[in-house]
Write an enzyme that holds these catalytic residues in place. Structure first.
Site, mmCIF file in Angstrom:
data_model
loop_
_atom_site.group_PDB
_atom_site.id
_atom_site.type_symbol
_atom_site.label_atom_id
_atom_site.label_comp_id
_atom_site.label_asym_id
_atom_site.label_seq_id
_atom_site.Cartn_x
_atom_site.Cartn_y
_atom_site.Cartn_z
ATOM 1 N N HIS A 1 -11.112 7.646 -5.119
ATOM 2 C CA HIS A 1 -12.119 6.882 -4.970
ATOM 3 C C HIS A 1 -11.608 5.550 -6.010
ATOM 4 O O HIS A 1 -11.033 5.748 -7.014
ATOM 5 C CB HIS A 1 -13.205 7.297 -6.013
ATOM 6 C CG HIS A 1 -14.015 8.563 -5.296
ATOM 7 N ND1 HIS A 1 -15.105 9.311 -5.898
ATOM 8 C CD2 HIS A 1 -13.737 9.026 -3.898
ATOM 9 C CE1 HIS A 1 -15.273 10.323 -4.813
ATOM 10 N NE2 HIS A 1 -14.504 10.093 -3.786
ATOM 11 N N ASP B 1 -14.331 7.807 2.278
ATOM 12 C CA ASP B 1 -13.878 6.373 1.849
ATOM 13 C C ASP B 1 -14.938 5.319 1.999
ATOM 14 O O ASP B 1 -14.438 4.221 2.565
ATOM 15 C CB ASP B 1 -12.444 6.359 2.857
ATOM 16 C CG ASP B 1 -11.582 7.132 2.478
ATOM 17 O OD1 ASP B 1 -11.399 7.586 1.489
ATOM 18 O OD2 ASP B 1 -10.635 7.562 3.313
HETATM 19 P P1 GDP Z 1 -14.244 6.140 -1.703
HETATM 20 O O1 GDP Z 1 -13.197 7.198 -1.418
HETATM 21 O O2 GDP Z 1 -15.480 6.349 -1.096
HETATM 22 O O3 GDP Z 1 -14.445 5.755 -3.080
HETATM 23 O O4 GDP Z 1 -13.561 4.858 -1.161
HETATM 24 P P2 GDP Z 1 -12.058 4.532 -1.023
HETATM 25 O O5 GDP Z 1 -11.814 4.026 -2.547
HETATM 26 O O6 GDP Z 1 -11.215 5.635 -0.662
HETATM 27 O O7 GDP Z 1 -12.060 3.300 0.107
HETATM 28 C C1 GDP Z 1 -12.777 2.126 0.126
HETATM 29 C C2 GDP Z 1 -11.950 1.006 -0.006
HETATM 30 O O8 GDP Z 1 -12.405 -0.192 0.234
HETATM 31 C C3 GDP Z 1 -10.875 0.814 -1.401
HETATM 32 O O9 GDP Z 1 -9.823 0.186 -1.048
HETATM 33 C C4 GDP Z 1 -11.879 -0.234 -2.068
HETATM 34 O O10 GDP Z 1 -11.294 -1.090 -3.000
HETATM 35 C C5 GDP Z 1 -12.151 -0.977 -0.903
HETATM 36 N N1 GDP Z 1 -13.639 -1.750 -0.972
HETATM 37 C C6 GDP Z 1 -14.842 -1.069 -1.510
HETATM 38 N N2 GDP Z 1 -15.972 -2.189 -1.086
HETATM 39 C C7 GDP Z 1 -15.309 -3.208 -0.329
HETATM 40 C C8 GDP Z 1 -15.872 -4.207 0.086
HETATM 41 O O11 GDP Z 1 -17.035 -4.760 0.220
HETATM 42 N N3 GDP Z 1 -15.087 -5.210 0.833
HETATM 43 C C9 GDP Z 1 -13.671 -4.956 0.860
HETATM 44 N N4 GDP Z 1 -12.767 -5.695 1.535
HETATM 45 N N5 GDP Z 1 -13.227 -3.729 0.265
HETATM 46 C C10 GDP Z 1 -14.185 -2.918 -0.291
HETATM 47 P P1 IMO Z 2 -12.866 10.743 -0.442
HETATM 48 O O1 IMO Z 2 -13.831 11.247 -1.539
HETATM 49 C C1 IMO Z 2 -11.543 10.758 3.494
HETATM 50 C C2 IMO Z 2 -10.727 14.445 5.542
HETATM 51 C C3 IMO Z 2 -9.015 14.714 5.468
HETATM 52 C C4 IMO Z 2 -9.202 15.559 6.783
HETATM 53 C C5 IMO Z 2 -10.486 16.772 6.292
HETATM 54 C C6 IMO Z 2 -10.243 17.929 5.673
HETATM 55 O O2 IMO Z 2 -12.081 9.675 -1.128
HETATM 56 O O3 IMO Z 2 -13.889 9.835 0.319
HETATM 57 P P2 IMO Z 2 -9.356 18.662 3.237
HETATM 58 O O4 IMO Z 2 -8.111 18.102 2.611
HETATM 59 O O5 IMO Z 2 -10.547 18.108 2.434
HETATM 60 O O6 IMO Z 2 -9.182 20.071 3.691
HETATM 61 O O7 IMO Z 2 -9.245 17.649 4.742
HETATM 62 O O8 IMO Z 2 -11.266 15.857 5.458
HETATM 63 N N1 IMO Z 2 -11.053 14.136 4.034
HETATM 64 C C7 IMO Z 2 -11.162 12.822 3.541
HETATM 65 N N2 IMO Z 2 -11.071 11.582 4.214
HETATM 66 N N3 IMO Z 2 -11.891 10.620 2.317
HETATM 67 C C8 IMO Z 2 -11.975 11.545 1.617
HETATM 68 O O9 IMO Z 2 -12.486 11.762 0.421
HETATM 69 C C9 IMO Z 2 -11.616 13.021 2.257
HETATM 70 N N4 IMO Z 2 -11.673 14.245 1.917
HETATM 71 C C10 IMO Z 2 -11.236 14.861 2.849
HETATM 72 O O10 IMO Z 2 -8.425 13.394 6.211
HETATM 73 O O11 IMO Z 2 -9.486 15.038 8.055
HETATM 74 MG MG MG Z 3 -11.485 7.447 -0.679
#
Ligand code: GDP
Ligand code: IMO
Ligand code: MG
Length: 447
Positions: free
Chosen positions: A46, A18
């Site tokens: 994502h 994340d």
């Molecule tokens: P990923 O799994 O690595 O793609 O990340 P996620 O989408 O799960 O979580 C990142 C969150 O942060 C999302 O809700 C994005 O919209 C948000 N986000 C990304 N970059 C920024 C930033 O620079 N500032 C803020 N406030 N939010 C961001």
């Molecule tokens: P993105 O791609 C955040 C975490 C789960 C748990 C551990 C194992 O969005 O960054 P799993 O279901 O993979 O067996 O869970 O890994 N986890 C993530 N946490 N972002 C993710 O993906 C994750 N993928 C797995 O919360 O702690």
């Molecule tokens: Mg994510």
């Protein structure tokens, strides 16, 4: 967009997931021809924010949002075929047709209904200290079957093997018996339903199935530029993460060889994404965690709730020890430092610059989770900032304290910050150095 600085690139997470990978991949897409997922499965979430619209990609590469890009799901991905069809349909309802430019590896392993059930049953049965806090997407059980081999089912089996329905029925029967004996509950698994759901998915996905490794090598030989989209993060990596509180795949660029069939030596750029603070979902050690009002404030300001499960994310200060370790493992060339806007309004911001275990300073995370759990952060407090960063688009326009914070992170991690995030929207991004030639910051906030 043709630029001088196009090179095969990997974007992946330096933390516990994340970090903002989706946002960075989305910004890079106009300069790439192919985007590849090589690890993980629908545990990923994502996010891409385009004005008022929000997209959350789970199994599909983020490239799915871009008409110029071919999306590849490589052999290393754990593919839930039913979820994949749903995701394709959800995008189609929003006017995005991805199936005509999707390639699904015939070698990828399938996540079946009993994998998801096992994920739930085993987590429920585990004690509080053993529970991993998985996303319940069946990832661990699917990869376990892949390694066991005799019980695995691949995309090729689903699409090319005429005896697959009988085999699935037998596998479901065996799993029901196992669940009954282990958990006193077979989860109501129905072999006929599993088979018919798979038949429907087969019909929808068959045309996308191919040998994606051959496709990628041919594409690269023809001059196409490829972007590899890591899922999860290095601190969740099965070998290098905070084991056993990890996921079951190789999450960094080291996963590309196995998960896409492309040698990592082909990569010209490796972008490690990281937030300006740390977050984690699920269980496991978190040295710089803030279990107080400061942690709550970061969660509120950063809207830190899981994209896949909606769970509140645990928050803490930036962990330079873990980030430096992760960057070294991955050979990072550029850092994308996101969520600088989220840290607005703190008089002081903490950076974890060292670890102390049993009174001694240690330079890398220890192997045992229980040791890491006892490890204390050595914190450096630096001045914060009060300005709203969200409309800033150039590094030189950032407040002095923010620039100093970025400098400090660069020197602690040992990698240049080429990209900085100042808001969730696609346009809220700052880029410098050679990447400024590759990422054109979108002016409009429409897709
Ligand atoms: P990923 O799994 O690595 O793609 O990340 P996620 O989408 O799960 O979580 C990142 C969150 O942060 C999302 O809700 C994005 O919209 C948000 N986000 C990304 N970059 C920024 C930033 O620079 N500032 C803020 N406030 N939010 C961001
Ligand atoms: P993105 O791609 C955040 C975490 C789960 C748990 C551990 C194992 O969005 O960054 P799993 O279901 O993979 O067996 O869970 O890994 N986890 C993530 N946490 N972002 C993710 O993906 C994750 N993928 C797995 O919360 O702690
Ligand atoms: Mg994510």
């Amino acid at each position: 967009m043709k630029t001088m600085n196009r090179a095969h690139t990997c974007v992946f997470g330096l933390g516990w997931g994340d970090e903002g990978k989706g946002k960075i991949v989305d910004l890079l897409c106009p300069s790439f021809d192919v985007v590849v997922r090589y690890n993980g499965g629908a545990n990923a979430g994502h996010t891409v924010c385009v004005g008022p619209e929000k997209f959350a990609l789970h199994l599909l590469p983020t490239g799915a949002l871009h008409a110029n890009v071919v999306s590849v799901i490589g052999p290393g991905v754990a593919v839930d075929p039913i979820q994949l069809v749903q995701e394709i349909d959800q995008l189609s309802q929003r006017g995005i047709d991805v199936s005509s430019r999707l390639k699904l590896s015939d070698r990828a392993h399938l996540v079946l209904a009993y994998h998801k059930l096992e994920d739930q049953l085993s987590e429920r049965a585990a004690g509080a200290s053993e529970r991993i806090g998985t996303t319940a997407r069946g990832i661990g059980p699917c990869y376990a079957d892949k390694m066991k081999r005799s019980t695995a089912v691949r995309v090729a089996d689903l699409v090319y093997d005429s005896d697959i329905d009988d085999r699935i029925r037998k596998l479901v029967g065996a799993r029901k018996a196992l669940f009954q004996s282990l958990y006193g509950d077979d989860g109501g698994l129905d072999a006929d339903a599993v088979v018919s759901d798979l038949a429907a998915a087969r019909q929808r996905l068959s045309a996308t199935v191919c040998d994606t490794t051959v496709f990628l090598h041919e594409a690269m030989a023809a001059g196409k530029i490829v972007l590899f989209e890591g899922a999860n993060g290095i601190l969740l990596d099965v070998d290098h993460g905070t084991y056993p509180f990890v996921t079951s795949s190789s999450t960094g660029p080291h996963g590309i060889g196995a998960g896409a069939g492309v040698p990592s030596g082909h990569l010209g750029r490796i972008i490690g994404t990281i937030k300006s603070y740390a977050t984690r979902v699920g269980s496991g050690p978190f040295v710089s965690e803030l279990k107080d009002k400061t942690g709550d404030r970061i969660r509120e300001q950063g809207r830190e709730f899981g994209t896949t499960t909606g769970r509140p994310r645990r928050c803490g200060w930036f962990d330079a020890v873990a980030s430096r370790h992760a960057a070294a493992i991955a050979g990072v060339t550029d850092l994308a430092l996101l969520h600088l806007d989220t840290l607005r309004g703190f008089n002081e911001i903490g950076i974890c610059t060292g670890y102390r275990l049993d009174g001694r300073s240690i330079s890398a995370p220890p192997a045992l989770a229980q040791d890491l759990e006892r490890t204390e952060p050595i914190l450096e407090m630096v001045p914060g900032w009060h300005e709203d960063l969200q409309s800033i688009r150039r590094f030189e326009d950032l407040p002095e304290a923010t620039r100093r914070y970025i400098d400090r992170i660069e020197s602690l991690v040992g990698v240049a910050v080429s990209i900085a995030g100042v808001g969730p929207d696609r346009s809220q991004i700052l880029v410098r150095g050679p990447l400024a030639d590759v990422i054109r910051i979108p002016e409009s906030t429409t897709l």
